[in-house]
Scaffold this active site. Sequence first.
Site, PDB file in Angstrom:
ATOM      1  CG  ASP A 173      -1.987  -1.060   1.160  1.00  0.00           C
ATOM      2  OD1 ASP A 173      -2.254  -1.558   0.036  1.00  0.00           O
ATOM      3  OD2 ASP A 173      -2.556  -1.402   2.218  1.00  0.00           O
ATOM      4  N   GLY A 174       0.334   2.317  -0.609  1.00  0.00           N
ATOM      5  CA  GLY A 174       1.032   3.589  -0.613  1.00  0.00           C
ATOM      6  C   GLY A 174       2.304   3.590  -1.444  1.00  0.00           C
ATOM      7  NE  ARG A 175       3.953   4.329  -7.039  1.00  0.00           N
ATOM      8  CZ  ARG A 175       3.876   3.381  -7.981  1.00  0.00           C
ATOM      9  NH1 ARG A 175       2.737   2.732  -8.198  1.00  0.00           N
ATOM     10  NH2 ARG A 175       4.937   3.086  -8.706  1.00  0.00           N
ATOM     11  CG  LEU A 176       4.873   3.009   1.549  1.00  0.00           C
ATOM     12  CD1 LEU A 176       4.522   3.088   3.032  1.00  0.00           C
ATOM     13  CD2 LEU A 176       5.829   4.135   1.169  1.00  0.00           C
ATOM     14  CG  HIS A 177       5.851  -0.955  -4.394  1.00  0.00           C
ATOM     15  ND1 HIS A 177       4.534  -1.151  -4.037  1.00  0.00           N
ATOM     16  CD2 HIS A 177       5.839  -0.034  -5.405  1.00  0.00           C
ATOM     17  CE1 HIS A 177       3.752  -0.392  -4.800  1.00  0.00           C
ATOM     18  NE2 HIS A 177       4.521   0.304  -5.621  1.00  0.00           N
TER      19      HIS A 177
END
Length: 197
Positions: A173-177
């Site tokens: 989520d949140g592009r916190l890959h």
Amino acid sequence: MSDYYQAAIERFGDWLETARADERIIDPTAMTLATVSADGQPSARMVLLKQVDTSGFVFYTNTRSRKGAQLADNPKAALVFYWEALMRQVKVEGDVQVVSDAEADAYFASRPRLSQIGAWASHQSEPLESRAVFDTRVDSLEAEYAGREVPRPPHWTGFRVRPHWMEFWQGRDGRLHDRERYFRDAAGTWQWVLVNP
């Protein structure tokens, strides 16, 4: 063999099995294959992974196709696997080798008969006057090989991408890959590094 390379291949195998077990994923072996022409023009298309182990990632195609010609000119490729339902992606880059005739023969023999006929009938990537012309070639070949095995065309074989770089992406989520990269350094030793999302 490097422990990091072994780990990367094993991890890919685990991820592929997870994708195969997920009913939301229609074809877990589908991968984007990117090649580059002799003049530097990149090209990409979807193909199917047919084998993977520590020797590399194998797919099959017509050597007279656009990708076949590009691989003959520049035997390097990149692969991308994307399993949206799992929020996972794997990227692979490496050198490309043609598989042995024995490997190509064995895989060709395992294909559905219509796919075998199609390998002979298709002048892949070349202009086609009409669908009727192609269908006529298929009908003619079916008659020619009626009641006997269809041999592998001399212009149809497999290619093995031998990785020197692999990256695993786990979406969050949140592009916190999460991104983890396995790669062969200038000395030829495999390394591992965590990469910023």
